[in-house]
Design an enzyme around this catalytic site. Sequence first.
Site, PDB file in Angstrom:
ATOM      1  N   ASN A  95     -13.411   6.655   5.035  1.00 52.24           N
ATOM      2  CA  ASN A  95     -13.553   5.642   6.087  1.00 52.24           C
ATOM      3  C   ASN A  95     -12.675   5.901   7.307  1.00 52.24           C
ATOM      4  O   ASN A  95     -13.062   5.594   8.433  1.00 52.24           O
ATOM      5  CB  ASN A  95     -13.267   4.244   5.526  1.00 52.24           C
ATOM      6  CG  ASN A  95     -14.389   3.768   4.624  1.00 52.24           C
ATOM      7  OD1 ASN A  95     -15.529   4.166   4.796  1.00 52.24           O
ATOM      8  ND2 ASN A  95     -14.056   2.943   3.656  1.00 52.24           N
ATOM      9  N   ASN A 109     -10.082   1.749   7.769  1.00 50.93           N
ATOM     10  CA  ASN A 109     -11.437   1.825   8.319  1.00 50.93           C
ATOM     11  C   ASN A 109     -11.499   1.566   9.825  1.00 50.93           C
ATOM     12  O   ASN A 109     -12.569   1.583  10.407  1.00 50.93           O
ATOM     13  CB  ASN A 109     -12.385   0.886   7.568  1.00 50.93           C
ATOM     14  CG  ASN A 109     -11.975  -0.562   7.668  1.00 50.93           C
ATOM     15  OD1 ASN A 109     -10.926  -0.876   8.238  1.00 50.93           O
ATOM     16  ND2 ASN A 109     -12.780  -1.449   7.121  1.00 50.93           N
ATOM     17  N   TYR A 157       0.811  -1.224   0.000  1.00 53.70           N
ATOM     18  CA  TYR A 157       0.000   0.000   0.000  1.00 53.70           C
ATOM     19  C   TYR A 157       0.842   1.272   0.000  1.00 53.70           C
ATOM     20  O   TYR A 157       0.297   2.370  -0.113  1.00 53.70           O
ATOM     21  CB  TYR A 157      -0.906   0.025   1.249  1.00 53.70           C
ATOM     22  CG  TYR A 157      -1.926  -1.083   1.290  1.00 53.70           C
ATOM     23  CD1 TYR A 157      -3.023  -1.086   0.445  1.00 53.70           C
ATOM     24  CD2 TYR A 157      -1.787  -2.140   2.189  1.00 53.70           C
ATOM     25  CE1 TYR A 157      -3.965  -2.106   0.490  1.00 53.70           C
ATOM     26  CE2 TYR A 157      -2.722  -3.166   2.244  1.00 53.70           C
ATOM     27  CZ  TYR A 157      -3.804  -3.136   1.389  1.00 53.70           C
ATOM     28  OH  TYR A 157      -4.733  -4.142   1.423  1.00 53.70           O
ATOM     29  N   TYR A 202      -5.352  -0.530   9.562  1.00 53.74           N
ATOM     30  CA  TYR A 202      -6.046  -0.349   8.287  1.00 53.74           C
ATOM     31  C   TYR A 202      -6.999   0.838   8.417  1.00 53.74           C
ATOM     32  O   TYR A 202      -7.477   1.174   9.499  1.00 53.74           O
ATOM     33  CB  TYR A 202      -6.763  -1.615   7.781  1.00 53.74           C
ATOM     34  CG  TYR A 202      -5.759  -2.662   7.343  1.00 53.74           C
ATOM     35  CD1 TYR A 202      -5.160  -2.607   6.093  1.00 53.74           C
ATOM     36  CD2 TYR A 202      -5.365  -3.669   8.218  1.00 53.74           C
ATOM     37  CE1 TYR A 202      -4.210  -3.535   5.709  1.00 53.74           C
ATOM     38  CE2 TYR A 202      -4.420  -4.607   7.850  1.00 53.74           C
ATOM     39  CZ  TYR A 202      -3.836  -4.533   6.590  1.00 53.74           C
ATOM     40  OH  TYR A 202      -2.887  -5.435   6.218  1.00 53.74           O
TER      41      TYR A 202
END
Length: 195
Positions: A112, A66, A17, A64
């Site tokens: 998010n 969210n 990522y 992460y």
Amino acid sequence: MPAPRLIVGLGNPGAEYEDNRHNLGFWFVDALARDLKISLAPQGKFHGHVGRCGDLWLLKPSTYMNRSGQAVVALAHFYKILPDEILVIHDELDLPPGGVKLKQGGGNGGHNGLKDIQAHLSVPDFWRLRVGIGHPGDRNEVVNYVLKAPRKEEQALIDATLTRCLNAWPKLADGDYAAAQRALHVKAGTPAATP
């Protein structure tokens, strides 16, 4: 305004990522840590990579996107940091690459990470440094878009904006959000007003 005590860069952990648009917050915190000579290290109880300089904390959640609020609230509660002492840096679909907006409170625009931070803090009163990545033009393409690297020309605009944000850091560090806004909200290609 109180000076920020917690700077949170939003992103997703993991090498796959690293260069994604969604990891723009991580890029800023890494650059600020370099500038301030703060080393970031994983801290399990705060669910992220954390660094400290005096009363200032830097945080890259490893939960992460969210579940970013889990990391933010863990550190903020432990050190009694109030929502208006928190500055969150994140990618913003509603601004073009190179755009930037500093604001306190407001909605989450469907982001998010912001949504989860608001849910965990129970208030939206934290500060946001919104750095534009542009929009793919189709809502159905958003997830795919944020999880890809910017095009070369977009990356150049984003990098220039992150540099502007770093240059505005002394004003932010003093809690002078109005001066930081003036420095940041100049149009691209326009020289910033000198004090």
